[in-house]
Design an enzyme around this catalytic site. Sequence first.
Site, PDB file in Angstrom:
ATOM      1  CG  ASP A 186     -29.557  70.665  10.260  1.00  0.00           C
ATOM      2  OD1 ASP A 186     -29.180  71.551  11.046  1.00  0.00           O
ATOM      3  OD2 ASP A 186     -30.381  69.784  10.559  1.00  0.00           O
ATOM      4  CG  ASN A 193     -29.704  63.521  20.745  1.00  0.00           C
ATOM      5  OD1 ASN A 193     -28.733  62.779  20.810  1.00  0.00           O
ATOM      6  ND2 ASN A 193     -29.617  64.800  20.439  1.00  0.00           N
ATOM      7  CG  HIS A 220     -27.051  64.096  24.555  1.00  0.00           C
ATOM      8  ND1 HIS A 220     -25.821  64.676  24.479  1.00  0.00           N
ATOM      9  CD2 HIS A 220     -27.945  65.010  24.096  1.00  0.00           C
ATOM     10  CE1 HIS A 220     -25.952  65.899  24.006  1.00  0.00           C
ATOM     11  NE2 HIS A 220     -27.240  66.129  23.780  1.00  0.00           N
ATOM     12  CG  ASP A 237     -22.327  63.309  22.093  1.00  0.00           C
ATOM     13  OD1 ASP A 237     -23.083  64.165  21.585  1.00  0.00           O
ATOM     14  OD2 ASP A 237     -21.845  63.407  23.232  1.00  0.00           O
ATOM     15  CD  GLU A 258     -29.109  69.435  14.127  1.00  0.00           C
ATOM     16  OE1 GLU A 258     -28.460  70.203  14.854  1.00  0.00           O
ATOM     17  OE2 GLU A 258     -30.279  69.663  13.806  1.00  0.00           O
TER      18      GLU A 258
HETATM   19  N1  LIG Z   1     -26.072  64.142  20.992  1.00  0.00           N
HETATM   20  C1  LIG Z   1     -25.992  65.405  20.656  1.00  0.00           C
HETATM   21  N2  LIG Z   1     -27.083  66.075  20.278  1.00  0.00           N
HETATM   22  C2  LIG Z   1     -26.970  67.358  19.922  1.00  0.00           C
HETATM   23  C3  LIG Z   1     -25.758  68.027  19.943  1.00  0.00           C
HETATM   24  N3  LIG Z   1     -25.959  69.305  19.535  1.00  0.00           N
HETATM   25  C4  LIG Z   1     -27.261  69.440  19.254  1.00  0.00           C
HETATM   26  N4  LIG Z   1     -27.907  68.254  19.477  1.00  0.00           N
HETATM   27  C5  LIG Z   1     -29.329  67.898  19.339  1.00  0.00           C
HETATM   28  O1  LIG Z   1     -29.700  67.970  17.972  1.00  0.00           O
HETATM   29  C6  LIG Z   1     -31.113  68.052  17.943  1.00  0.00           C
HETATM   30  C7  LIG Z   1     -31.531  68.973  16.805  1.00  0.00           C
HETATM   31  O2  LIG Z   1     -32.903  68.907  16.725  1.00  0.00           O
HETATM   32  P1  LIG Z   1     -33.757  69.806  15.780  1.00  0.00           P
HETATM   33  O3  LIG Z   1     -33.177  71.163  15.682  1.00  0.00           O
HETATM   34  O4  LIG Z   1     -35.197  69.735  16.250  1.00  0.00           O
HETATM   35  O5  LIG Z   1     -33.614  69.181  14.381  1.00  0.00           O
HETATM   36  P2  LIG Z   1     -33.802  67.704  13.845  1.00  0.00           P
HETATM   37  O6  LIG Z   1     -34.432  66.806  14.843  1.00  0.00           O
HETATM   38  O7  LIG Z   1     -32.506  67.269  13.292  1.00  0.00           O
HETATM   39  O8  LIG Z   1     -34.835  67.928  12.692  1.00  0.00           O
HETATM   40  P3  LIG Z   1     -34.608  68.657  11.308  1.00  0.00           P
HETATM   41  O9  LIG Z   1     -33.360  69.441  11.400  1.00  0.00           O
HETATM   42  O10 LIG Z   1     -35.829  69.517  11.148  1.00  0.00           O
HETATM   43  O11 LIG Z   1     -34.538  67.589  10.302  1.00  0.00           O
HETATM   44  C8  LIG Z   1     -31.540  68.542  19.315  1.00  0.00           C
HETATM   45  O12 LIG Z   1     -32.227  67.481  19.977  1.00  0.00           O
HETATM   46  C9  LIG Z   1     -30.246  68.855  20.027  1.00  0.00           C
HETATM   47  O13 LIG Z   1     -30.315  68.593  21.397  1.00  0.00           O
HETATM   48  C10 LIG Z   1     -24.599  67.316  20.387  1.00  0.00           C
HETATM   49  O14 LIG Z   1     -23.485  67.818  20.448  1.00  0.00           O
HETATM   50  N5  LIG Z   1     -24.761  66.010  20.717  1.00  0.00           N
END
Ligand SMILES: Nc1nc2c(ncn2[C@@H]2O[C@H](COP(=O)(O)OP(=O)(O)OP(=O)(O)O)[C@@H](O)[C@H]2O)c(=O)[nH]1
Length: 347
Positions: free
Chosen positions: A224, A232, A237, A241, A267
Amino acid sequence: MHDIAPTDSDAARFLQIVRAAGLNAEHGRLACQLRSGFLNAHAEALVDNCLAALAEDQDFLSIKQVDRGHTLRQGWIDLLRSFGQNFDSPGYLVRRLTFFAACARAGMPLNLLLLQHSLIQRNVVERIAVSGVTTSDAHKLTDCALRIGALDLYLVAEGYHLPEIDALRKSLQALRGEVSHLRWRTSVDQLTGLVSYSKLVEILAQQIDLAQARRQPLSLIMADLDFFKSINDTHGHLVGDLVLRHTAERIQAAVRDFDIVGRFGGEEFTVILKNTDIEMAGIIGERIRAEIAGGPIHVKALNISITISLGVAMLRQDETMEALLERADAAMYQAKRAGRNRVVIAT
Ligand SMILES: Nc1nc2c(ncn2[C@@H]2O[C@H](COP(=O)(O)OP(=O)(O)OP(=O)(O)O)[C@@H](O)[C@H]2O)c(=O)[nH]1
């Protein structure tokens, strides 16, 4: 025009039809007599009479315009002139079938074709009766004309089904194309090109069964991205991506050819490591971590540094897929809690 190429099974089927019509070599000789005595001389007149009789029919008028009458007239004349000639050969049946299928395609109504067929047959029988042959010969010739005519009726019915069969075949083909496209769409993650979540779960279930049956090791990595949300939030966004796409490429570059990399969602990425024990899985996990952290990702004019946290677990004896996924996931969260950008081996 439909390409009617007879197969061996068609040839056998045609012969069965010939037998079912009660036709034998004697009918071949009688048919020859019918052609030389009546049909060759009168084929044109018979067909022209039919066309004249059809002239008032609205459906037929539209066909005549398309066809200009020539192909249909000539095809029909040829059909009469070859009436019963080598009727037991696939070629005979195919030629007639082709003509009837063409009539169907040209929009010639089936009832009109059948009506004209009957009228021609009646005409032939009348001519036999006044031809001066003995009553016994007239009886034989009539019987032959009716039997070979019956063969034509069979082929008319079959010929009129061919366009429908063609249409069915085409829609079946289109459907198959759609199914395979859909299958592709659902098995591939559209953003990264990696294996999709649903396909990944399917593959993992299969691999677990195989590993348990073969008593081979199987390991799983859950990975992850760290603080991906901030990418983002900072760059938008679309940039996020692109970072996901680059991450997918880097993970692919770090694993072996036969490892299966999928996007678990958001992610989060998963790697299925076939025939791999926990030590080797740990090494591959570390390779992925190093590849991601190795240098910034170039996206548009930006250099984005990112890290990834990984949990690695090896399938236990009789362990379910859910339990394995949970252990790998728990190890990944442990890596997050321990400061991120690291690999934790599940206990
Ligand atoms: N651009 C983009 N963002 C995505 C996608 N799928 C999920 N996300 C974003 O990934 C982010 C995940 O954030 P969090 O779950 O808070 O995790 P993190 O910021 O990576 O923090 P940790 O996992 O705790 O290290 C969110 O802002 C989602 O909107 C996608 O397909 N494209």
